[in-house]
Design an enzyme around this catalytic site. Sequence first.
Site, PDB file in Angstrom:
ATOM      1  N   ASN A  10       0.861  -1.182   0.000  1.00  0.00           N
ATOM      2  CA  ASN A  10       0.000   0.000   0.000  1.00  0.00           C
ATOM      3  C   ASN A  10       0.898   1.234   0.000  1.00  0.00           C
ATOM      4  O   ASN A  10       1.458   1.596   1.035  1.00  0.00           O
ATOM      5  CB  ASN A  10      -0.898  -0.035   1.256  1.00  0.00           C
ATOM      6  CG  ASN A  10      -1.756   1.204   1.374  1.00  0.00           C
ATOM      7  OD1 ASN A  10      -1.847   2.005   0.447  1.00  0.00           O
ATOM      8  ND2 ASN A  10      -2.395   1.370   2.523  1.00  0.00           N
ATOM      9  N   LYS A  12       0.007   4.256  -0.481  1.00  0.00           N
ATOM     10  CA  LYS A  12      -0.721   5.439   0.001  1.00  0.00           C
ATOM     11  C   LYS A  12      -0.493   6.619  -0.952  1.00  0.00           C
ATOM     12  O   LYS A  12      -0.468   6.419  -2.174  1.00  0.00           O
ATOM     13  CB  LYS A  12      -0.303   5.753   1.443  1.00  0.00           C
ATOM     14  CG  LYS A  12      -0.425   4.527   2.356  1.00  0.00           C
ATOM     15  CD  LYS A  12      -0.288   4.840   3.811  1.00  0.00           C
ATOM     16  CE  LYS A  12      -0.401   3.546   4.605  1.00  0.00           C
ATOM     17  NZ  LYS A  12      -0.420   3.756   6.048  1.00  0.00           N
ATOM     18  N   HIS A  96      -9.781   1.391   4.666  1.00  0.00           N
ATOM     19  CA  HIS A  96      -8.525   1.601   5.394  1.00  0.00           C
ATOM     20  C   HIS A  96      -8.789   2.579   6.536  1.00  0.00           C
ATOM     21  O   HIS A  96      -9.604   3.490   6.406  1.00  0.00           O
ATOM     22  CB  HIS A  96      -7.462   2.154   4.436  1.00  0.00           C
ATOM     23  CG  HIS A  96      -6.099   2.165   5.063  1.00  0.00           C
ATOM     24  ND1 HIS A  96      -5.712   3.143   5.939  1.00  0.00           N
ATOM     25  CD2 HIS A  96      -5.054   1.312   4.959  1.00  0.00           C
ATOM     26  CE1 HIS A  96      -4.480   2.884   6.352  1.00  0.00           C
ATOM     27  NE2 HIS A  96      -4.058   1.776   5.768  1.00  0.00           N
ATOM     28  N   GLU A  98      -7.227   5.024   7.595  1.00  0.00           N
ATOM     29  CA  GLU A  98      -7.028   6.439   7.246  1.00  0.00           C
ATOM     30  C   GLU A  98      -8.273   6.995   6.564  1.00  0.00           C
ATOM     31  O   GLU A  98      -8.661   8.143   6.786  1.00  0.00           O
ATOM     32  CB  GLU A  98      -5.787   6.586   6.353  1.00  0.00           C
ATOM     33  CG  GLU A  98      -4.503   6.414   7.168  1.00  0.00           C
ATOM     34  CD  GLU A  98      -3.332   5.831   6.411  1.00  0.00           C
ATOM     35  OE1 GLU A  98      -3.342   5.831   5.165  1.00  0.00           O
ATOM     36  OE2 GLU A  98      -2.390   5.346   7.070  1.00  0.00           O
ATOM     37  N   GLU A 168      -5.874  -4.799  10.530  1.00  0.00           N
ATOM     38  CA  GLU A 168      -4.908  -3.726  10.766  1.00  0.00           C
ATOM     39  C   GLU A 168      -5.282  -2.987  12.051  1.00  0.00           C
ATOM     40  O   GLU A 168      -6.151  -2.098  12.021  1.00  0.00           O
ATOM     41  CB  GLU A 168      -4.919  -2.727   9.596  1.00  0.00           C
ATOM     42  CG  GLU A 168      -4.469  -3.315   8.285  1.00  0.00           C
ATOM     43  CD  GLU A 168      -3.791  -2.257   7.409  1.00  0.00           C
ATOM     44  OE1 GLU A 168      -2.636  -2.474   7.026  1.00  0.00           O
ATOM     45  OE2 GLU A 168      -4.412  -1.225   7.131  1.00  0.00           O
ATOM     46  N   GLY A 174       1.929   2.465  11.087  1.00  0.00           N
ATOM     47  CA  GLY A 174       2.934   3.516  11.043  1.00  0.00           C
ATOM     48  C   GLY A 174       3.605   3.829  12.371  1.00  0.00           C
ATOM     49  O   GLY A 174       4.303   4.832  12.507  1.00  0.00           O
ATOM     50  N   SER A 211       2.769  -1.768  10.550  1.00  0.00           N
ATOM     51  CA  SER A 211       4.196  -1.782  10.893  1.00  0.00           C
ATOM     52  C   SER A 211       4.921  -3.079  10.521  1.00  0.00           C
ATOM     53  O   SER A 211       5.843  -3.507  11.217  1.00  0.00           O
ATOM     54  CB  SER A 211       4.402  -1.476  12.382  1.00  0.00           C
ATOM     55  OG  SER A 211       4.003  -0.160  12.668  1.00  0.00           O
TER      56      SER A 211
HETATM   57  P1  PGA Z   1       2.425   0.582   7.776  1.00  0.00           P
HETATM   58  O1  PGA Z   1       1.018   0.819   7.053  1.00  0.00           O
HETATM   59  O2  PGA Z   1       2.967  -0.711   7.284  1.00  0.00           O
HETATM   60  O3  PGA Z   1       3.264   1.767   7.378  1.00  0.00           O
HETATM   61  O4  PGA Z   1       2.155   0.556   9.261  1.00  0.00           O
HETATM   62  C1  PGA Z   1       0.136  -0.238   6.823  1.00  0.00           C
HETATM   63  C2  PGA Z   1      -1.151   0.278   6.254  1.00  0.00           C
HETATM   64  O5  PGA Z   1      -1.558   1.403   6.603  1.00  0.00           O
HETATM   65  O6  PGA Z   1      -1.797  -0.405   5.445  1.00  0.00           O
END
Ligand code: PGA
Length: 250
Positions: A10, A12, A96, A98, A168, A174, A211
């Site tokens: 991903n 983003k 997601h 976000e 997740e 993150g 992460s």
């Molecule tokens: P990350 O993001 O691996 O940077 O924690 C995962 C995601 O948001 O899908």
Amino acid sequence: MIQELLLIANWKMELSVSKSIELCKQTAATFTQANNTKIVLCPTFPALYPAHQVLSQSNIALGAQNCATKDKGALTGEVSATTLAEIGVSYCIVGHSERRQLFGETNEQVAVKVTQLLSSSIIPIICVGETRDERQQSNTEKIIGQQLAALIRVVEQFPQATYVIAYEPVWSIGTGTVPDSQDIQKVVTFIKDQWQQMAPKSTCLVLYGGSVNETNTPTLISVEGIDGLLIGGASLEFQKFQKIVSLCQG
Ligand code: PGA
């Protein structure tokens, strides 16, 4: 036994179109054989079509990060699942955290988007997970149960489809912090049990995301029932992503 793992990158809104295409080319050149993994790259919208041109001769799949709730209409700025399918997208992330947190995406909208995707033969990658507060209040299963239950009408309409559910934990995205294996396994089992009751004829793959990096990958893929990983930050640098894929290929 070597597992077949689904690895989703991903990206983003982190990469330019040129950088996205460069990463697609590097990935396609390096991982020509399927070798126990299925790789899906999810670049930003404007990179999807050129990425499709790069990836179409490889066995690496193309994914989008969002889609509209309708097929067409006066929805300025939105992109429909039909259009995504037209340019070679075969997977799409929905719900997601976000999008849920920053754009107010609800469980109901996620369900509508999943319907749109399945109507266009795109495999949905449905993100679920609890916030830190919800976890501290021991509401992890309740929250995920609600996120899954909102999909009941979709699975009635598409009982035999393939669904990818990405667990997740919001507090892990993150942050560099991941739940321990036992906690992940509990949630994976919960998701699979719930899904089995909701849609026994469907195929349901459960991924972990949050992460993921080169160090924790071996532990994460050894969690029982895990079908793959959703990788954010660590998928932006080719060396790191390459390492993760290689570890998964065994
Ligand atoms: P990350 O993001 O691996 O940077 O924690 C995962 C995601 O948001 O899908």
